[in-house]
Every structure is written in structure tokens, then in C-alpha cells.
Design a protein around this motif. Structure first.
Motif, PDB file in Angstrom:
ATOM      1  N   UNK A 128       0.856  -1.183   0.000  1.00 55.95           N
ATOM      2  CA  UNK A 128       0.000   0.000   0.000  1.00 55.95           C
ATOM      3  C   UNK A 128       0.891   1.232   0.000  1.00 55.95           C
ATOM      4  N   UNK A 129       0.649   2.127  -0.947  1.00 55.71           N
ATOM      5  CA  UNK A 129       1.407   3.371  -1.023  1.00 55.71           C
ATOM      6  C   UNK A 129       0.650   4.465  -0.268  1.00 55.71           C
ATOM      7  N   UNK A 130       1.365   5.138   0.615  1.00 52.64           N
ATOM      8  CA  UNK A 130       0.792   6.276   1.328  1.00 52.64           C
ATOM      9  C   UNK A 130       1.441   7.556   0.806  1.00 52.64           C
ATOM     10  N   UNK A 131       0.610   8.529   0.457  1.00 51.38           N
ATOM     11  CA  UNK A 131       1.060   9.820  -0.065  1.00 51.38           C
ATOM     12  C   UNK A 131       0.514  10.934   0.808  1.00 51.38           C
ATOM     13  N   UNK A 132       1.217  12.057   0.811  1.00 47.38           N
ATOM     14  CA  UNK A 132       0.703  13.245   1.486  1.00 47.38           C
ATOM     15  C   UNK A 132      -0.428  13.833   0.646  1.00 47.38           C
ATOM     16  N   UNK A 133      -1.112  14.799   1.203  1.00 50.40           N
ATOM     17  CA  UNK A 133      -2.164  15.482   0.456  1.00 50.40           C
ATOM     18  C   UNK A 133      -1.651  16.161  -0.794  1.00 50.40           C
TER      19      UNK A 133
END
Length: 172
Positions: A128-133
Motif C-alpha cells: 500500500x502506497x501512502x502519499x501526502x495530500x
């Protein structure tokens, strides 16, 4: 304690499939490739040495082993500047052996989609890739939870079924 495998580790050892779902309209605005593109640079598909890179080589090696690598992109229309950039450089993914499809977001309203982009490797590992806003990469999370794997596989296949193959998709 053993370190969690990276996406690259998983791709190097996968044997059947690598599914990638992308759902953001923009990523990493500080990407040097994006900056070059915004300044007018366009890759020449015939000049492979000028754009081939280790990631594309890894995907090429993965598909050469018979692994099916599929990427589905859910995009808003009219598309963002970033998606225009991504669309234009997708020939690289295709040359490396990936199958790419695009789904306009309006056609995804009735699909149950997870909250994050992901890679599903051999149906057993979810990256799972987590990105900032703002679209900057934060970190990856690895999951082997059977229910989460099932949800993400189902979501990917639902998008894939509706999505338009890259060679037939036109930007709006």
C-alpha cells in the motif's frame, strides 16, 4: 528482526501476477521527469537509452519470467496536468511489458475502491502506497491480511474490466 520486503524484492520473486491500482490525479510535483516535461522535454520512444531506467528494467525482467504485470489508473476528467504527463510517458511502461488501462473516475462511482494506491503481488502481498495530500510519497505498508487482499483484488479487477486499454484511451 527481519526487514519487510520491498516492492522491488516482491517483484523480483513473484511468479504469477503484479497488479497496480493508481487513483490519484497527481504525484510528487518535485519529480525531475515531470519538471523536464513541464519545460518542454519529450522522450523519443526510438531513443530507448535516453529514458530506460532500473525500474523499467525490473518490470521487463519480471514480465520476461511470464509474470503478468497490469496497471489500472482511475483518473478525473478533464485530466490534470500530471495525468497528461503520465499518459505521454506510458509508452515506457508498455515497452517494459506492462499492460495499462485507464478508467475515467465518473465510470467508477459504483465501484468499491480502497483508500490508497497499491500493488498486489501474486495475490499474497499487498504493498500500500501512502502519499501526502500534496502527492508526495510518505511510505509503504505491507499487508498479508486475507480480507484486505480479497478487497483489493476485487477492486482492481472491477476497474480493469471497465477500463480502456492504453492504446485506445484518449485524454479529455
Amino acid at each position: 528482526m527481519t526487514a519487510a520486503p520491498t516492492l522491488e524484492d516482491l517483484l523480483q520473486t513473484c511468479t504469477q501476477s503484479a497488479l497496480h491500482l493508481e487513483m490519484r490525479d497527481g504525484y510528487m510535483r518535485d519529480d525531475p521527469l515531470l519538471a523536464r516535461w513541464l519545460n518542454g522535454h519529450r522522450d523519443d520512444p526510438a531513443d530507448r537509452l535516453s529514458w530506460w531506467n532500473p525500474w523499467l528494467q525490473l518490470i521487463h525482467e519480471t514480465t520476461a519470467r511470464g509474470v503478468e504485470v497490469r496497471r489500472a489508473r482511475v483518473v478525473s476528467e478533464p485530466v490534470s496536468e500530471y495525468i497528461r504527463f503520465e499518459y505521454e510517458i506510458t509508452f515506457r511502461n508498455v515497452v517494459s511489458g506492462e499492460q495499462i488501462r485507464w478508467l475515467p473516475r465518473r465510470q467508477a462511482t459504483d465501484l468499491a475502491l480502497p483508500g490508497n494506491d497499491f500493488w498486489l503481488i501474486d495475490g499474497q502481498y499487498l504493498v500500500v502506497h501512502h502519499f501526502s495530500g500534496e502527492g508526495d510519497f510518505v511510505d509503504d505498508e505491507i499487508s498479508t491480511d486475507p480480507q484486505t487482499l480479497k478487497l483489493c483484488n476485487s477492486a482492481f479487477e472491477a476497474v480493469w474490466e471497465r477500463a480502456v486499454p492504453h492504446e485506445d484511451f484518449r485524454l479529455h
